[in-house]
Design an enzyme around this catalytic site. Sequence first.
Site, short mmCIF file in Angstrom:
data_model
loop_
_atom_site.label_atom_id
_atom_site.label_comp_id
_atom_site.label_asym_id
_atom_site.label_seq_id
_atom_site.Cartn_x
_atom_site.Cartn_y
_atom_site.Cartn_z
N ARG A 62 -7.63 -1.55 -6.01
CA ARG A 62 -7.86 -2.94 -5.61
C ARG A 62 -9.00 -3.57 -6.39
NH1 ARG A 62 -4.83 -3.38 -0.78
NH2 ARG A 62 -3.82 -1.35 -0.62
N HIS A 121 -10.90 -3.34 1.20
CA HIS A 121 -11.25 -2.04 0.62
C HIS A 121 -12.17 -2.12 -0.60
CE1 HIS A 121 -9.42 2.20 1.32
NE2 HIS A 121 -10.75 2.18 1.43
N ASP A 155 0.83 -1.20 0.00
CA ASP A 155 0.00 0.00 0.00
C ASP A 155 0.87 1.26 0.00
OD1 ASP A 155 -2.00 1.93 0.43
OD2 ASP A 155 -3.15 0.58 1.69
N ASP A 156 0.79 2.04 -1.08
CA ASP A 156 1.48 3.33 -1.18
C ASP A 156 2.99 3.22 -1.35
OD1 ASP A 156 -1.03 4.38 -0.79
OD2 ASP A 156 -0.55 5.50 1.02
N CYS A 193 -6.53 3.84 -3.20
CA CYS A 193 -6.58 2.49 -2.62
C CYS A 193 -7.72 1.62 -3.12
CB CYS A 193 -6.69 2.61 -1.10
SG CYS A 193 -5.30 3.44 -0.31
N SER A 206 -8.47 1.21 4.99
CA SER A 206 -7.12 1.70 5.32
C SER A 206 -6.90 1.79 6.82
CB SER A 206 -6.90 3.07 4.68
OG SER A 206 -6.97 2.99 3.28
N HIS A 226 1.36 2.21 3.97
CA HIS A 226 0.38 3.28 4.18
C HIS A 226 0.52 3.78 5.62
CE1 HIS A 226 -3.60 5.14 4.65
NE2 HIS A 226 -3.82 4.98 3.35
N LYS A 277 0.70 9.66 -5.36
CA LYS A 277 -0.63 9.12 -5.13
C LYS A 277 -1.70 10.18 -5.33
CE LYS A 277 -3.31 7.15 -1.28
NZ LYS A 277 -3.20 6.46 0.01
N LYS A 320 -5.56 -5.91 3.73
CA LYS A 320 -6.53 -4.83 3.50
C LYS A 320 -7.42 -5.15 2.31
CE LYS A 320 -6.40 -0.01 1.92
NZ LYS A 320 -5.54 1.17 1.79
N ASP A 357 -0.39 -0.66 -4.83
CA ASP A 357 -1.71 -0.17 -5.27
C ASP A 357 -1.66 1.21 -5.91
OD1 ASP A 357 -1.21 1.27 -2.92
OD2 ASP A 357 -3.27 1.08 -2.18
N ASN A 358 -0.62 1.97 -5.63
CA ASN A 358 -0.43 3.30 -6.24
C ASN A 358 0.90 3.85 -5.77
OD1 ASN A 358 -3.05 3.91 -4.03
ND2 ASN A 358 -1.04 4.76 -3.57
#
Length: 501
Positions: free
Chosen positions: A92, A143, A48-49, A88, A166, A234, A307, A141, A286-287
């Site tokens: 996904r 989401h 994540d991130d 996010c 998140s 994240h 992001k 996660k 994810d980004n």
Amino acid sequence: MICRVLLLLFLGLVGVAAAQDAVSPEPAAAPAAPRPDNRPNIVLIFVDDMGYGDLSGIGQRGYETPNLERLARQGMRFTDFLVPQAVCGASRAALLTGCYPNRIGMLGAPGPKTRYGIHDREVLLPELLKAQGYATSMAGKWHLGHHPQFLPTHHGFDEYFGLPYSNDMWPQHPETPKAYPELPLIEGDRVLNPSVTAEDQEHLTGWYTERATQFIRDHAQEPFFVYVAHSMPHVPLYCTDPFRGATAQGPYGDVLTEIDWSVGQILATLEEVNVDRQTLVIFTSDNGPWLSYGRHAGSAGPLREGKGTSWEGGVRVPCLMRWPGVIPAGTTCHELASTIDLLPTIAKVVGAPLPDHPIDGLDIGPLMRNEPGARTPHPVYYYYWGNALEAIRSGPWKLHFPHEYRSLTGTPGDDGRPGGYTVGKTGPALYNLSWDVGETDDVQGQFPEVRKQLEELAEAARAELGDSAQQRKGTGLRPPAQLPPEPPAAPASSAPNEARR
């Protein structure tokens, strides 16, 4: 299905161990017997991130990731791997359905107050694999909606353990502590822990790893799909004692070091049960990085912004893949590929039929196998933000349409508190990513014919997927599942805008 146009003549290639005491090893399982077919196990690790510049050799500084480097040495590094939207939840949804998220109405970052989620009619990757006899597990996660009917065990996963959204959507949010309820930890479709604490967050990476490795041991005799969707890096950043303070970079480096440890544990478990050579391992993000968090965020390396934007820093992410004997070791792919391509690619590998509704991903098997002359299967790729078409790409050419975007205001934040954003604006702008990956040199004046051709290609997207910037609704949209609104309640502080989380 979006009309696939022929590649234009001007298109080209974009060139551009520590041990953790908190999780005890389980007894070794019996080695897996050889399979009667060539279908691989699938391990998908989705962080994540994590920024494009966070991998060794691109921009990483102050920490080491030996297991990720091993994954790259033994497999393939993708340098032009994209997510369709840099946020996010939408990212996904795209990963698991093979669709642009606006096609299926899964936008932004759904929070604890949202009333929508993934629709039952969508075919997710675990459902596709389960129909082929795969055991399926998810840790991390989700989401895609937090209400019970939207959770993983109702959409193809045999097991689930993790957070519904998140890890900063809790009462300790650094800017709006009263905006969120307690953060739940879920197992299956029941709440295992209704109030996740900071101490709990320290163990998330280890817990997810333990669940994944145990599932691999338990299902080594059959094909399996393991999806590890780490809550980190994240914010807020948490890790266990063996990693806290271990790097020169600070908390972000500490957290990535523990994620690297997690990758090592998974690879070791595959070897332990003798399935490493029949397992496809995919690692990606994810980004791009949440730049406003400064030293608590990653790096986009040479890319512009991060992001929450349609610039390359938001949507171009790290990606490593390993499948011994199929993906050549030590190779690099510079062709455009995307998370939306994983579902159709895996479907072809395991012999599963594609969903009977339109999807947007395409088979990237030839790229993964490093076949001579293999090229991206995407003659055109769309950069949406929500329902607005912000950019379009064909080959190395990327055309931005007029849109607003967020950009840092001055110095980013530190110590877990974000810095400010300002609203940036771009008009039409044309970039050639093969020599300008940072999107700094607008060349539309030199190449008016390229801009015109890209504008024409964008009409196919607007016709099928719409474009809210032009008040156009596409013909190929499918809404998400929607719950009835809750009864009116007494006024309360509202959660911050999740649009570009």
